[in-house]
Design an enzyme around this catalytic site. Structure first.
Site, PDB file in Angstrom:
ATOM      1  N   LYS A 172       0.882  -1.176   0.000  1.00 44.19           N
ATOM      2  CA  LYS A 172       0.000   0.000   0.000  1.00 44.19           C
ATOM      3  C   LYS A 172       0.913   1.218   0.000  1.00 44.19           C
ATOM      4  O   LYS A 172       1.440   1.610   1.028  1.00 44.19           O
ATOM      5  CB  LYS A 172      -0.872  -0.026   1.264  1.00 44.19           C
ATOM      6  CG  LYS A 172      -2.198   0.709   1.155  1.00 44.19           C
ATOM      7  CD  LYS A 172      -2.129   2.184   0.865  1.00 44.19           C
ATOM      8  CE  LYS A 172      -1.759   3.033   2.069  1.00 44.19           C
ATOM      9  NZ  LYS A 172      -1.604   4.476   1.686  1.00 44.19           N
ATOM     10  N   GLY A 223       7.298   5.468   7.458  1.00 41.24           N
ATOM     11  CA  GLY A 223       6.482   6.675   7.502  1.00 41.24           C
ATOM     12  C   GLY A 223       6.694   7.395   8.818  1.00 41.24           C
ATOM     13  O   GLY A 223       7.760   7.279   9.434  1.00 41.24           O
ATOM     14  N   SER A 224       5.666   8.105   9.256  1.00 42.78           N
ATOM     15  CA  SER A 224       5.821   8.936  10.456  1.00 42.78           C
ATOM     16  C   SER A 224       5.730   8.109  11.738  1.00 42.78           C
ATOM     17  O   SER A 224       5.166   7.003  11.748  1.00 42.78           O
ATOM     18  CB  SER A 224       4.743  10.011  10.467  1.00 42.78           C
ATOM     19  OG  SER A 224       3.482   9.388  10.528  1.00 42.78           O
ATOM     20  N   GLY A 228       3.389   4.886  12.700  1.00 42.18           N
ATOM     21  CA  GLY A 228       4.139   3.704  13.127  1.00 42.18           C
ATOM     22  C   GLY A 228       3.665   3.186  14.485  1.00 42.18           C
ATOM     23  O   GLY A 228       3.564   1.978  14.706  1.00 42.18           O
ATOM     24  N   GLU A 245      10.194   1.873  10.069  1.00 48.16           N
ATOM     25  CA  GLU A 245      11.235   2.893   9.827  1.00 48.16           C
ATOM     26  C   GLU A 245      10.532   4.240   9.844  1.00 48.16           C
ATOM     27  O   GLU A 245       9.637   4.477   9.028  1.00 48.16           O
ATOM     28  CB  GLU A 245      11.916   2.654   8.479  1.00 48.16           C
ATOM     29  CG  GLU A 245      12.893   1.500   8.492  1.00 48.16           C
ATOM     30  CD  GLU A 245      13.998   1.652   9.522  1.00 48.16           C
ATOM     31  OE1 GLU A 245      14.292   2.786   9.937  1.00 48.16           O
ATOM     32  OE2 GLU A 245      14.547   0.619   9.921  1.00 48.16           O
ATOM     33  N   CYS A 279      14.018  11.470   5.761  1.00 46.16           N
ATOM     34  CA  CYS A 279      14.051  11.067   7.171  1.00 46.16           C
ATOM     35  C   CYS A 279      15.453  11.264   7.745  1.00 46.16           C
ATOM     36  O   CYS A 279      15.612  11.387   8.962  1.00 46.16           O
ATOM     37  CB  CYS A 279      13.616   9.618   7.306  1.00 46.16           C
ATOM     38  SG  CYS A 279      14.528   8.519   6.212  1.00 46.16           S
ATOM     39  N   GLN A 326       1.159  20.127   4.279  1.00 52.85           N
ATOM     40  CA  GLN A 326       2.534  19.990   4.777  1.00 52.85           C
ATOM     41  C   GLN A 326       3.259  21.335   4.688  1.00 52.85           C
ATOM     42  O   GLN A 326       4.029  21.693   5.586  1.00 52.85           O
ATOM     43  CB  GLN A 326       3.263  18.885   3.997  1.00 52.85           C
ATOM     44  CG  GLN A 326       4.702  18.641   4.405  1.00 52.85           C
ATOM     45  CD  GLN A 326       4.910  18.278   5.883  1.00 52.85           C
ATOM     46  OE1 GLN A 326       3.985  17.846   6.576  1.00 52.85           O
ATOM     47  NE2 GLN A 326       6.123  18.478   6.383  1.00 52.85           N
ATOM     48  N   GLU A 378       9.929  16.579  14.394  1.00 52.43           N
ATOM     49  CA  GLU A 378      10.307  16.480  12.977  1.00 52.43           C
ATOM     50  C   GLU A 378       9.452  17.445  12.157  1.00 52.43           C
ATOM     51  O   GLU A 378       8.225  17.373  12.189  1.00 52.43           O
ATOM     52  CB  GLU A 378      10.098  15.051  12.467  1.00 52.43           C
ATOM     53  CG  GLU A 378      10.687  14.849  11.080  1.00 52.43           C
ATOM     54  CD  GLU A 378      10.390  13.471  10.492  1.00 52.43           C
ATOM     55  OE1 GLU A 378       9.245  13.011  10.606  1.00 52.43           O
ATOM     56  OE2 GLU A 378      11.319  12.877   9.916  1.00 52.43           O
TER      57      GLU A 378
HETATM   58  P1  NAD Z   1       2.727   8.842   6.979  1.00 53.01           P
HETATM   59  O1  NAD Z   1       2.950   8.119   8.249  1.00 53.01           O
HETATM   60  O2  NAD Z   1       1.713   9.911   6.963  1.00 53.01           O
HETATM   61  O3  NAD Z   1       2.276   7.828   5.844  1.00 53.01           O
HETATM   62  C1  NAD Z   1       3.049   6.682   5.515  1.00 53.01           C
HETATM   63  C2  NAD Z   1       2.133   5.602   4.975  1.00 53.01           C
HETATM   64  O4  NAD Z   1       1.266   5.179   6.032  1.00 53.01           O
HETATM   65  C3  NAD Z   1       1.216   6.069   3.829  1.00 53.01           C
HETATM   66  O5  NAD Z   1       1.109   5.031   2.886  1.00 53.01           O
HETATM   67  C4  NAD Z   1      -0.112   6.292   4.531  1.00 53.01           C
HETATM   68  O6  NAD Z   1      -1.230   6.151   3.685  1.00 53.01           O
HETATM   69  C5  NAD Z   1      -0.080   5.185   5.572  1.00 53.01           C
HETATM   70  N1  NAD Z   1      -0.966   5.390   6.717  1.00 53.01           N
HETATM   71  C6  NAD Z   1      -1.439   6.558   7.225  1.00 53.01           C
HETATM   72  N2  NAD Z   1      -2.242   6.309   8.299  1.00 53.01           N
HETATM   73  C7  NAD Z   1      -2.260   4.959   8.462  1.00 53.01           C
HETATM   74  C8  NAD Z   1      -2.881   4.083   9.401  1.00 53.01           C
HETATM   75  N3  NAD Z   1      -3.656   4.530  10.381  1.00 53.01           N
HETATM   76  N4  NAD Z   1      -2.649   2.759   9.276  1.00 53.01           N
HETATM   77  C9  NAD Z   1      -1.870   2.270   8.296  1.00 53.01           C
HETATM   78  N5  NAD Z   1      -1.257   3.051   7.380  1.00 53.01           N
HETATM   79  C10 NAD Z   1      -1.449   4.372   7.458  1.00 53.01           C
HETATM   80  O7  NAD Z   1       4.141   9.375   6.476  1.00 53.01           O
HETATM   81  P2  NAD Z   1       4.460  10.247   5.164  1.00 53.01           P
HETATM   82  O8  NAD Z   1       4.045  11.661   5.389  1.00 53.01           O
HETATM   83  O9  NAD Z   1       3.990   9.547   3.934  1.00 53.01           O
HETATM   84  O10 NAD Z   1       6.057  10.161   5.147  1.00 53.01           O
HETATM   85  C11 NAD Z   1       6.879  11.027   5.864  1.00 53.01           C
HETATM   86  C12 NAD Z   1       7.411  10.343   7.099  1.00 53.01           C
HETATM   87  O11 NAD Z   1       8.099   9.161   6.728  1.00 53.01           O
HETATM   88  C13 NAD Z   1       8.419  11.186   7.848  1.00 53.01           C
HETATM   89  O12 NAD Z   1       8.201  11.069   9.235  1.00 53.01           O
HETATM   90  C14 NAD Z   1       9.753  10.545   7.472  1.00 53.01           C
HETATM   91  O13 NAD Z   1      10.787  10.771   8.397  1.00 53.01           O
HETATM   92  C15 NAD Z   1       9.368   9.123   7.376  1.00 53.01           C
HETATM   93  N6  NAD Z   1      10.319   8.352   6.576  1.00 53.01           N
HETATM   94  C16 NAD Z   1      11.119   7.454   7.208  1.00 53.01           C
HETATM   95  C17 NAD Z   1      12.050   6.731   6.475  1.00 53.01           C
HETATM   96  C18 NAD Z   1      12.943   5.727   7.153  1.00 53.01           C
HETATM   97  O14 NAD Z   1      13.404   4.828   6.477  1.00 53.01           O
HETATM   98  N7  NAD Z   1      13.210   5.849   8.449  1.00 53.01           N
HETATM   99  C19 NAD Z   1      12.151   6.909   5.100  1.00 53.01           C
HETATM  100  C20 NAD Z   1      11.311   7.820   4.489  1.00 53.01           C
HETATM  101  C21 NAD Z   1      10.386   8.527   5.230  1.00 53.01           C
END
Ligand code: NAD
Length: 476
Positions: A172, A223-224, A228, A245, A279, A326, A378
């Site tokens: 997804k 993601g965030s 997570g 991550e 990130c 954002q 962040e």
């Molecule tokens: P986000 O958490 O908003 O979304 C990430 C994914 O999670 C998307 O596909 C989103 O649709 C999904 N999502 C949202 N709510 C959900 C839920 N309740 N249950 C399951 N899935 C859900 O993050 P973003 O804005 O897309 O990305 C930015 C973040 O990602 C930043 O915090 C960044 O630091 C982090 N990031 C981390 C790494 C790493 O490897 N550590 C790499 C890239 C980005």
């Protein structure tokens, strides 16, 4: 514009709803309309992955390797075209976007090799006439949930090891980059992916949170931290394997003895390239007193020359912010920083461009303290804050005083401080005289504290998440 479908059980399947993907540099530029999976469709995808799992687990490793090589080959041979799509959909400059495509191709190549290389271990038992064999087996069905900021590389570094080690999967991707994910699955299909082994469900995050953690054996999320945390809670309730991550608040320490040019280059690249939407971005610049003023002066001079704009324009160095909310969040943090008493030494303003995209000037705060919200949360934009320190000991203490622990860096010509920092900074990645962002594909990636949870991604270490070990005792 016709709907581009989800990929489930080897078929392209339309959704009941759609996602319209827009160019963040120019919202008039519609990239495509993509199927948005509801929970029922997400469950179908999991059922398809489950049905394909026993056959794929038994597949010859040569078959997996050949498939991954074909995927790598097509990705690498379409670098310009896929790079242009990433520029339009994720707002990256051409160099950044093409670099990401190459990275994705290299990841598939690497795991094409790993598919035939990974193995177990054979040990003598501590008891007589018994042998012990440790073998690795696929985990099963893996859900993958990915962000928008590396829309091909992150799916690649989850999908490639999953396939190499005999798992099936459902991806997804972010709702902001459905187009890049769609192309990746078209490539997987052309490469001969067997039915059900990898499934694509573009769609909303909340639906994925409810549907994609049910009936799977593992979940890999990037993601965030906020998302997570929810995934970790749901995964632990279901006792499934989890890999997270997440975000960072990465420190770059600059000591008095640093090469000023190197330090400025590291800060400029780490804090502002990719519009700070990495990130691993250096958002806290921890600078020793003796070099502070020269560093700020040189960095702000370089920042003023950065060209912000539409990545389709070849002179652009800093592209747009991914979406309007954002951008508002980033501008809000700039106000928070001012309110906390930090000074805007450069930037701090929205950029009004020819297109109605989401642009902001790279922004540097000075006179900031590590206790301020701009240094604890962040921001995920081109915003960094300088924290002045007396010397190395205070720098290390400030670097470690954060809930995050993804990347870190130090600029120094002292072997003693570089070595001490490398060993004592609490982060999963650390850089000496290099930007905190910018990594290789063949070595592990991940952090500590709130930045990561579970086994590492990438390189040989990926096998730990995508396989389980079985220990067999054999009496002679
Ligand atoms: P986000 O958490 O908003 O979304 C990430 C994914 O999670 C998307 O596909 C989103 O649709 C999904 N999502 C949202 N709510 C959900 C839920 N309740 N249950 C399951 N899935 C859900 O993050 P973003 O804005 O897309 O990305 C930015 C973040 O990602 C930043 O915090 C960044 O630091 C982090 N990031 C981390 C790494 C790493 O490897 N550590 C790499 C890239 C980005």
């Amino acid at each position: 514009m016709t709907q581009k479908a989800n990929y489930i059980d080897g078929d392209w399947v339309n959704g009941n709803a759609t996602i319209t993907s827009l160019n963040p540099a120019d919202p008039q530029d519609v990239i495509g309309i993509y199927a948005s999976a509801d929970e029922a469709q997400m469950r179908q995808a999991i059922a398809a992955a489950r049905a394909a799992a026993p056959g794929w687990e038994r597949s010859a490793t040569q078959v997996r390797s050949d498939l991954l090589f074909r995927v790598a080959h097509e990705i690498l041979s379409r670098k310009e075209e896929l790079g242009a799509l990433i520029s339009r959909e994720a707002g990256k400059t051409t160099a950044d976007a093409q670099g990401e495509v190459v990275r994705a191709g290299q990841v598939f190549q690497f795991f094409a090799g790993e598919a035939v290389r990974y193995g177990g271990e054979s040990l003598p038992s501590v008891r007589p006439d018994i042998g012990v064999q440790i073998s690795r087996h696929p985990v099963g069905v893996v859900s993958m949930i990915t962000p928008w900021n590396f829309p091909i590389a992150i799916p690649a570094w989850k999908i490639a090891p999953a396939i190499a080690f005999g798992n099936t999967l459902v991806l997804k991707p972010s709702e902001y980059t459905p187009g890049v994910a769609w192309e990746l699955f078209a490539i997987l299909e052309r490469a001969g992916l067997p039915k059900g082994v990898a499934n694509l469900v573009n769609g909303e995050g909340a639906a994925a949170g409810r549907a994609l953690l049910e009936g799977v054996d593992a979940v890999s999320f990037t993601g965030s931290v906020a998302t997570g945390r929810k995934i970790a809670a749901a995964a632990s309730e279901r006792m499934i394997r989890v890999q997270l991550e997440m975000g960072g608040k990465n420190p770059l320490v600059v000591l008095d003895d640093a090469d000023l040019d190197v330090a400025v280059e590291c800060a400029l690249n780490g804090a502002f390239y990719s519009a700070g939407q990495r990130c691993t971005a250096s958002s806290r610049l921890i600078v020793a007193d003796g070099i502070h003023d020269r560093f700020v002066q040189a960095l702000t001079t370089r920042m003023r020359a950065l060209v912000v704009g539409d990545p389709r324009d070849s002179v652009t160095q800093i592209g747009p912010i991914i979406n309007a909310p954002q951008l508002e969040k980033i501008l809000g943090y700039i106000e928070i920083g001012r309110g906390e008493g930090a000074m805007v030494a450069e930037g701090g303003k929205r950029v009004v461009a020819a297109t109605a995209g989401n642009f902001v000037r790279p922004t540097l705060f000075t006179e900031s303290s590590n206790a301020m919200r701009i240094n604890r949360e962040e921001i995920f934009g081109p915003v960094a804050a300088v924290i002045r320190v007396s010397g190395y000991d205070e720098a290390l203490q400030v670097a470690n005083d954060t809930p995050f622990g993804l990347s870190s860096g130090i600029c120094t010509t002292s072997l003693k401080y570089a070595t001490h920092y490398r060993l004592n900074v609490r982060s999963g990645l650390t850089m000496v005289n290099l930007p905190t962002a910018g990594l290789d594909y063949h070595v592990p990636f991940g952090g500590v504290k709130a930045s990561s949870f579970g086994p590492r991604e990438q390189g040989r270490y990926a096998v730990d998440f995508y396989t389980s070990t079985k220990t067999a005792y054999i009496g002679y």
